[in-house]
Design an enzyme around this catalytic site. Structure first.
Site, mmCIF file in Angstrom:
data_model
loop_
_atom_site.group_PDB
_atom_site.id
_atom_site.type_symbol
_atom_site.label_atom_id
_atom_site.label_comp_id
_atom_site.label_asym_id
_atom_site.label_seq_id
_atom_site.Cartn_x
_atom_site.Cartn_y
_atom_site.Cartn_z
ATOM 1 N N LEU A 81 -3.673 0.768 -24.593
ATOM 2 C CA LEU A 81 -4.783 1.131 -25.933
ATOM 3 C C LEU A 81 -4.455 0.441 -26.937
ATOM 4 O O LEU A 81 -3.355 0.411 -27.322
ATOM 5 C CB LEU A 81 -4.894 2.740 -25.752
ATOM 6 C CG LEU A 81 -5.489 3.709 -24.635
ATOM 7 C CD1 LEU A 81 -5.074 4.891 -24.745
ATOM 8 C CD2 LEU A 81 -6.845 3.383 -24.580
ATOM 9 N N GLU A 111 -9.936 13.012 -26.407
ATOM 10 C CA GLU A 111 -8.954 13.832 -25.587
ATOM 11 C C GLU A 111 -7.584 13.655 -26.288
ATOM 12 O O GLU A 111 -7.410 12.403 -26.922
ATOM 13 C CB GLU A 111 -8.885 13.288 -24.047
ATOM 14 C CG GLU A 111 -8.739 12.103 -23.850
ATOM 15 C CD GLU A 111 -8.836 11.595 -22.354
ATOM 16 O OE1 GLU A 111 -8.031 11.739 -21.679
ATOM 17 O OE2 GLU A 111 -9.916 11.387 -21.845
ATOM 18 N N LYS A 113 -3.783 12.649 -26.737
ATOM 19 C CA LYS A 113 -2.879 11.465 -26.268
ATOM 20 C C LYS A 113 -1.772 12.029 -25.650
ATOM 21 O O LYS A 113 -0.798 12.163 -26.794
ATOM 22 C CB LYS A 113 -2.769 9.997 -27.224
ATOM 23 C CG LYS A 113 -1.943 9.086 -26.557
ATOM 24 C CD LYS A 113 -2.101 7.709 -27.013
ATOM 25 C CE LYS A 113 -1.467 6.624 -26.269
ATOM 26 N NZ LYS A 113 -0.351 6.782 -25.769
ATOM 27 N N ASP A 115 2.327 12.676 -24.809
ATOM 28 C CA ASP A 115 3.334 11.968 -25.047
ATOM 29 C C ASP A 115 4.186 11.981 -23.499
ATOM 30 O O ASP A 115 5.167 12.978 -23.546
ATOM 31 C CB ASP A 115 4.199 12.783 -26.207
ATOM 32 C CG ASP A 115 4.999 11.522 -26.877
ATOM 33 O OD1 ASP A 115 5.115 10.498 -26.331
ATOM 34 O OD2 ASP A 115 5.692 11.644 -27.617
ATOM 35 N N TYR A 223 -6.588 10.759 -16.661
ATOM 36 C CA TYR A 223 -7.645 10.582 -17.596
ATOM 37 C C TYR A 223 -8.264 9.160 -17.301
ATOM 38 O O TYR A 223 -9.165 8.478 -18.260
ATOM 39 C CB TYR A 223 -6.760 10.623 -19.081
ATOM 40 C CG TYR A 223 -5.593 9.515 -19.130
ATOM 41 C CD1 TYR A 223 -5.736 8.143 -18.951
ATOM 42 C CD2 TYR A 223 -4.421 9.927 -19.184
ATOM 43 C CE1 TYR A 223 -4.525 7.490 -18.790
ATOM 44 C CE2 TYR A 223 -3.153 9.293 -19.380
ATOM 45 C CZ TYR A 223 -3.364 8.015 -19.027
ATOM 46 O OH TYR A 223 -2.294 7.212 -19.170
ATOM 47 N N LYS A 313 -3.298 7.533 -33.872
ATOM 48 C CA LYS A 313 -1.934 8.074 -33.598
ATOM 49 C C LYS A 313 -1.980 9.199 -35.023
ATOM 50 O O LYS A 313 -2.448 8.982 -36.072
ATOM 51 C CB LYS A 313 -0.665 7.061 -33.964
ATOM 52 C CG LYS A 313 -0.960 6.017 -32.634
ATOM 53 C CD LYS A 313 -0.548 6.761 -31.666
ATOM 54 C CE LYS A 313 -0.163 5.831 -30.502
ATOM 55 N NZ LYS A 313 1.572 5.572 -30.481
ATOM 56 N N CYS A 413 30.331 39.356 -41.310
ATOM 57 C CA CYS A 413 28.925 39.070 -42.190
ATOM 58 C C CYS A 413 29.177 38.255 -43.525
ATOM 59 O O CYS A 413 30.018 38.831 -44.204
ATOM 60 C CB CYS A 413 28.283 40.344 -42.553
ATOM 61 S SG CYS A 413 26.688 39.972 -43.277
ATOM 62 N N CYS A 416 28.173 40.824 -46.363
ATOM 63 C CA CYS A 416 28.626 42.252 -46.685
ATOM 64 C C CYS A 416 30.406 42.430 -45.861
ATOM 65 O O CYS A 416 30.893 43.307 -46.262
ATOM 66 C CB CYS A 416 27.910 43.312 -46.193
ATOM 67 S SG CYS A 416 27.690 43.702 -44.430
ATOM 68 N N CYS A 431 25.044 41.315 -37.837
ATOM 69 C CA CYS A 431 25.833 41.806 -38.493
ATOM 70 C C CYS A 431 25.677 43.443 -38.381
ATOM 71 O O CYS A 431 24.579 44.059 -37.920
ATOM 72 C CB CYS A 431 25.499 41.700 -40.053
ATOM 73 S SG CYS A 431 25.958 42.912 -41.267
ATOM 74 N N CYS A 437 24.461 46.628 -45.735
ATOM 75 C CA CYS A 437 24.505 45.291 -45.979
ATOM 76 C C CYS A 437 23.596 44.959 -46.847
ATOM 77 O O CYS A 437 22.216 45.074 -46.624
ATOM 78 C CB CYS A 437 24.297 44.363 -44.644
ATOM 79 S SG CYS A 437 24.216 42.567 -44.929
HETATM 80 N N1 5U1 Z 1 -5.326 10.647 -22.864
HETATM 81 C C1 5U1 Z 1 -5.397 9.495 -22.673
HETATM 82 N N2 5U1 Z 1 -4.383 8.712 -22.746
HETATM 83 N N3 5U1 Z 1 -4.459 7.309 -22.182
HETATM 84 C C2 5U1 Z 1 -3.764 6.259 -22.064
HETATM 85 N N4 5U1 Z 1 -6.293 8.684 -22.208
HETATM 86 C C3 5U1 Z 1 -5.721 7.245 -21.879
HETATM 87 N N5 5U1 Z 1 -6.383 6.402 -21.321
HETATM 88 C C4 5U1 Z 1 -5.834 5.062 -21.071
HETATM 89 C C5 5U1 Z 1 -4.373 5.129 -21.567
HETATM 90 C C6 5U1 Z 1 -3.633 4.092 -21.457
HETATM 91 O O1 5U1 Z 1 -6.158 3.882 -20.820
HETATM 92 C C7 5U1 Z 1 -7.717 3.945 -20.586
HETATM 93 C C8 5U1 Z 1 -8.393 3.385 -21.384
HETATM 94 C C9 5U1 Z 1 -7.542 3.422 -19.096
#
Ligand code: 5U1
Length: 693
Positions: A81, A111, A113, A115, A223, A313, A413, A416, A431, A437
């Site tokens: 992306l 939606e 992203k 981690d 996704y 981001k 402590c 006190c 404590c 105290c």
């Molecule tokens: N939530 C989300 N994360 N993400 C990562 N959607 C999403 N879509 C992605 C990627 C790399 O790629 C699609 C555009 C196919």
């Protein structure tokens, strides 16, 4: 039932439970029941190897440890992306789309992203056949064995019409709570802890032995699609496709929705950003995808990134800084909290100078020492925490030894000097000084005056500090003896101490108004309610709701003070631990003295106890669950209590009757498991009518 039909039945029940939990986010059975079904299935499969099936829920750890991962070529490349950091970049993205599609108000599928780690799952005729990492987008690594251990990933797709081939793309991630729980377990069992949920997810999928991955609490949201043969023709948008994936049993992030135009996507971004800390998983942005497939096709691609999607981001919420000192704070209940004093650092727009280290276990887990370079994270809503130590940057002497020893909590402590104790099985050290105290005394006063307790407005932390420090108050009852002159003198001394307000005539006038208001607020708190007083006393584990229950149950203070542990356990929702704390509190001479002094100053109405110690349900503990059609649960509870029952919120061996209304869930299941008597609403109504209620 024959063994093979029972096996099929159990497999279906477990798959249904996974679907309810991971896809519908609506668990159908408690964990204990789920485990029981698994154990029964394992036993039956062991006794009947002729019914073995590689896709049985017991076979998630089915693949042998690998010596290396095989390469997998993605039949449709896995895309990446483009990123946006500023609103203007999002505006440019939307402008381009509006211009090129001619749609002045395009709809986006939006939606979080996540981690974690992007992966691809291949289903053929509904069966999960291969899973791979993204790799360079064209070729990834075959991590099928590891992905099979993730319960959120179905081994078989649901429904009668499954597609011929489906490559599902999505993110494997570790929920935050699961990450914390895993690290607690790892620490207790001498296993390596994980640095953060993202590394946890990525590292777990890189394990060559699926048995290791199986121990890691991973999850998955879908996704996107790669190759898809047999997708219904009626699906014309990304959001429709996500809804279809759910029907196939694939989990989709519950935050996914549609939004219109740039205002719509930015509103989503801000809303999600505001909730970022309380989401159950880490995210690093919002993703916007043009919803209509025909419009996606019109926009096309640049290299590996679609021109119809973008990741917006969020600013980093972690920063590096240095620990200048480690102090300890003492709370209202004496709990010692280690706090790292930091070289000031901006984290997501806020200057952070202190970060909590939570407790001794956390300090041990992080091995954080004075002088360390650390990563601070803004967690929860406000309190920043130390996320980890940057080991390579630990200050060392010429011999390479660390300059500072491991940090240990003090054994006395720091405020006190009383001994510090840690009860067996507790993470918190306390404590033992109690109200002797000053730190505990200050926190007790702040709590006493707080809005939901005695509601004394204007008695801020700084003045409570001064009241205790200069000896104006020793107990909460002393507040009621204070005169205007005491406040003025105390404020003058506090100002002197802090080097604040100059001594001017105007300042004097403002101060006397302030003191008058404070006296008025204290006076106003003299007429109160028993439940407020009980909450204000700060008895450990007696929060607002327990205080209310106690006030209602006993009606007056004397019978409550006279109740022993056994009597207290009869109170709805009060178990042995809290009963012991309450009894202990009222047994302490100094607490009884404070209460006697308070009674001379504060009034509240008292009543007869609002319960019945006899009646047809005397001595019985009843739990209400599910919805009732003929009355509210509260009403039903009141009526049951009037007949002598103790109404509780949770089912245990001590429960006598569970009343299960409409859509009763895990409590009903637990009652059945424990063999507790269960009534439906009709039986309850008949019983109440029989006893004229
Ligand atoms: N939530 C989300 N994360 N993400 C990562 N959607 C999403 N879509 C992605 C990627 C790399 O790629 C699609 C555009 C196919």
């Amino acid at each position: 039932m024959t063994p093979d039909s029972r096996i099929a039945d159990l497999r279906q029940q477990i798959e249904d439970a996974n679907y309810r939990y991971y896809v519908l986010d609506d668990p159908s059975i408690p964990d204990i029941e789920y485990d029981r079904l698994m154990r029964e299935l394992e036993a039956l499969e062991a006794a009947h190897p002729e019914f073995a099936d590689a896709d049985s829920p017991t076979q998630r750890v089915g693949i042998r440890p690998a010596s290396k991962f095989e390469e997998v070529t993605h039949t449709v490349p896995m895309l990446s992306l483009a990123n946006a950091f500023a609103d203007e970049e999002v505006q440019d993205f939307v402008d381009r789309i509006e211009k090129e599609t001619g749609d002045g108000d395009p709809v986006f599928s939006v939606e979080p992203k996540l981690d974690g780690l992007a992966i691809s799952l291949r289903y053929e005729r509904g069966a999960f056949v291969r899973g791979a990492t993204r790799g360079d987008g064209s070729t990834g690594e075959d991590v099928t064995g590891n992905l099979r251990t993730i319960k959120a990933i179905p081994l078989k797709l649901r429904g009668d019409t499954v597609p011929e081939v489906l490559d599902v793309r999505g993110e494997v991630f570790m929920p935050k709570a699961a990450f914390d729980k895993y690290n607690d377990w790892a620490l207790a069992n001498g296993e390596k802890t994980l640095a953060n949920p993202r590394n946890g997810a990525a590292g777990s999928l890189r394990q060559l032995d699926p048995r290791v991955t199986a121990k890691r609490p991973l999850s998955f949201y879908a996704y996107a699609l790669g190759e898809a043969q047999g997708m219904p023709e009626s699906i014309k948008t990304h959001s429709q496709m996500l809804a279809w994936l759910k029907t196939l049993g694939l989990p989709v992030c519950p935050e996914a929705r549609t939004a219109r135009g740039v205002e719509g996507v930015l509103a989503f971004y801000r809303d999600l950003g505001a909730r970022r800390n309380v989401l159950p998983y880490d995210i690093d942005g919002s993703v916007y995808k043009l919803d209509r497939y025909d419009q996606q096709r019109a926009m096309g691609f640049v290299s590996r990134a679609p021109r119809w999607a973008i990741a917006h981001k969020y600013p980093a919420q972690e920063e590096a800084t240095v620990v200048e000192a480690i102090d300890v704070q003492v709370g209202r209940t004496g709990a010692l909290t280690p706090v790292a004093r930091l070289k000031p650092v901006q984290v997501a727009g806020v200057v952070v100078t202190n970060a909590t280290l939570h407790n001794a276990d956390q300090v041990a887990r992080l091995d954080v020492r004075v002088g360390d370079h650390v990563i601070v994270r803004r967690a929860g809503d406000v309190i920043p925490e130390v996320a980890r130590v940057i080991d390579e940057r630990r200050p060392r002497d010429a011999q390479g030894e660390p300059l500072h020893p491991p940090y240990a909590l003090p054994t006395t402590c720091p405020v006190c000097g009383s001994a510090v104790e840690r009860e067996e099985g507790e993470v918190v050290a306390r404590c033992t000084g109690g109200l002797f105290c000053p730190a505990q005394r200050k926190q007790a006063l702040i709590h006493f005056a707080s809005r939901r307790a005695m509601d004394i407005e204007g008695l801020g932390e700084r003045f409570v500090d001064a009241l205790v420090e200069f000896g104006y108050v020793k107990t909460v009852a002393d507040l009621y003896a204070l005169k205007i002159d005491d406040f003025l003198e105390m404020k003058r001394r506090a100002d002197e101490r802090d080097g604040t307000t100059p001594e001017t005539v105007k300042a004097g006038k403002v101060a006397s108004k302030w003191a008058e208001n404070l006296i008025a607020a204290i006076d106003a708190s003299r007429d109160t309610a028993l439940e407020r007083v009980l909450f204000a006393l700060g008895i450990r584990d007696v929060g607002e709701s327990t205080a209310k229950t106690l006030a209602k149950y006993f009606g007056a203070l004397d019978p409550l003070m006279a109740a022993d542990e056994a009597a207290l356990q009869q109170v709805p929702d009060i178990g042995p631990v809290v009963a012991a704390r309450i009894a202990h509190f009222f047994a302490e001479a100094h607490n009884r003295d404070v209460i006697a002094a308070l009674r001379a100053q504060v009034r509240w109405p008292e009543s007869a106890p609002q319960r019945s110690t006899d009646g047809p349900l005397a001595g019985k503990t009843v739990v209400l669950t599910g919805g009732l059609a003929s009355m509210s649960r509260d009403e039903a509870g009141d009526k049951l209590e009037a007949l002598g029952a103790k109404v509780s919120g949770s089912v245990s061996k001590k429960t006598s009757i569970v009343i299960a209304g409409e859509a009763a869930g895990s409590k009903l299941a637990k009652a059945q498991e424990l063999g507790v008597e269960v009534w439906d609403e009709a039986r309850l109504v008949a019983f109440l009518a029989e006893h004229a209620l």
